[in-house]
Design an enzyme around this catalytic site. Sequence first.
Site, PDB file in Angstrom:
ATOM      1  N   HIS A   1      49.867 -85.675  -3.848  1.00 32.40           N
ATOM      2  CA  HIS A   1      50.273 -85.072  -5.119  1.00 32.40           C
ATOM      3  C   HIS A   1      51.619 -84.353  -4.930  1.00 32.40           C
ATOM      4  CE1 HIS A   1      46.384 -86.001  -6.600  1.00 32.40           C
ATOM      5  NE2 HIS A   1      45.885 -84.800  -6.816  1.00 32.40           N
TER       6      HIS A   1
ATOM      7  N   CYS B   1      42.719 -79.452  -5.733  1.00 37.46           N
ATOM      8  CA  CYS B   1      43.743 -80.038  -4.852  1.00 37.46           C
ATOM      9  C   CYS B   1      45.174 -79.607  -5.217  1.00 37.46           C
ATOM     10  CB  CYS B   1      43.628 -81.555  -4.847  1.00 37.46           C
ATOM     11  SG  CYS B   1      43.470 -82.270  -6.487  1.00 37.46           S
TER      12      CYS B   1
END
Length: 336
Positions: A243, A130
Amino acid sequence: MAGDVRVGIVGATGAVGMEMLRVLEARRYRLGAIRLFASARSAGRRVKFAGEELVIEELKKGVFQGLDIVLFSAGGGTSPEYAPDAVAAGAVVIDNSSAFRMKDDVPLVVPEINAGDCFGHRGIIANPNCSTIITLMALAPLHRTFGLRRVIASTYQAVSGSGAMAIEELKRQVGQVSSGEAVTREVYPHQIAFNVIPHVDQFLESGYTKEEMKMENEGRKILHHPSLRVSCTCVRVPVYRAHSISVVAEFEKAVDVAGARAAIDAFSGVEMKDDPATLTYPMPLDIAGMDDCFVGRLRRDCAFENGLSFWVVGDQLLKGAALNAVQIAEVLQRGR
Ligand code: A2P
């Protein structure tokens, strides 16, 4: 794979699996059929999809007959055990675990960057890490313009990256601290509420963690850049979703901020959100739930000769996982 595609999702009850289902529906993926798999615990559960009710099936050997694509997101243990079974049944596996990512005969794909690699598959295509996907969405256009040499990155990773239990842990600990109770821990080795933990994934002998090395190893493979150097520090922060990554990158050619902005603006899937005068920069609270990645704080780096510094934020459950996997399925459906 022209026409309507028969798709399976393994891990359909998980954080990423549920997003995969939503993304297939939102993008109106042309489905011939859809089947959902999870553990025996979830078998029989009903899930709404496009106005219908789907029933979760137990994952077992031999269940994949008749499927064209199977999206796997059920952890690193499940993929090696069941992905070969899906391939033997004639399906292409798009795998979100790290099990196959670095294998030579497995393409590792971010469609905006290396969609063409999909067609070299031998049954399995891997979805990258990710934080790596989100960072590369900003670095790829800069690499094409200036030639990337090396990168220093620090991640600020949301707890939903560790699954539903970690979201509960953050909620519970915030409540415990606020009401003066003792803090209990189940998921993370230290309290995550009102704290940051500079540790994601297992430690290696080098002192880096496995997660930190994904940025270099997977970055080299995706960008077709075997000499790329990346030093990464991964940090878990008390954020529910999306994130953020602080990046310093050094390039071969002389850089300029206007050229960097133009390169990012022209690249699909990443946008600038950068205006210090109006205190505009991407933050996880604003970016959670969005498909694109967003870049802010873009500036000439004052430590590297041909360097740029920036901040990039992306929803790790979407572009960092489910959306990227569905985009790979779209590439397969479209064909070359
Ligand atoms: P289940 O909900 O039945 O446990 P998350 O990463 O959010 O925790 O989700 C993990 C997903 O992987 C869930 O859908 C979970 O199903 C599924 N899963 C985990 N282990 C297995 C297994 N051994 N067989 C099938 N599905 C599994």
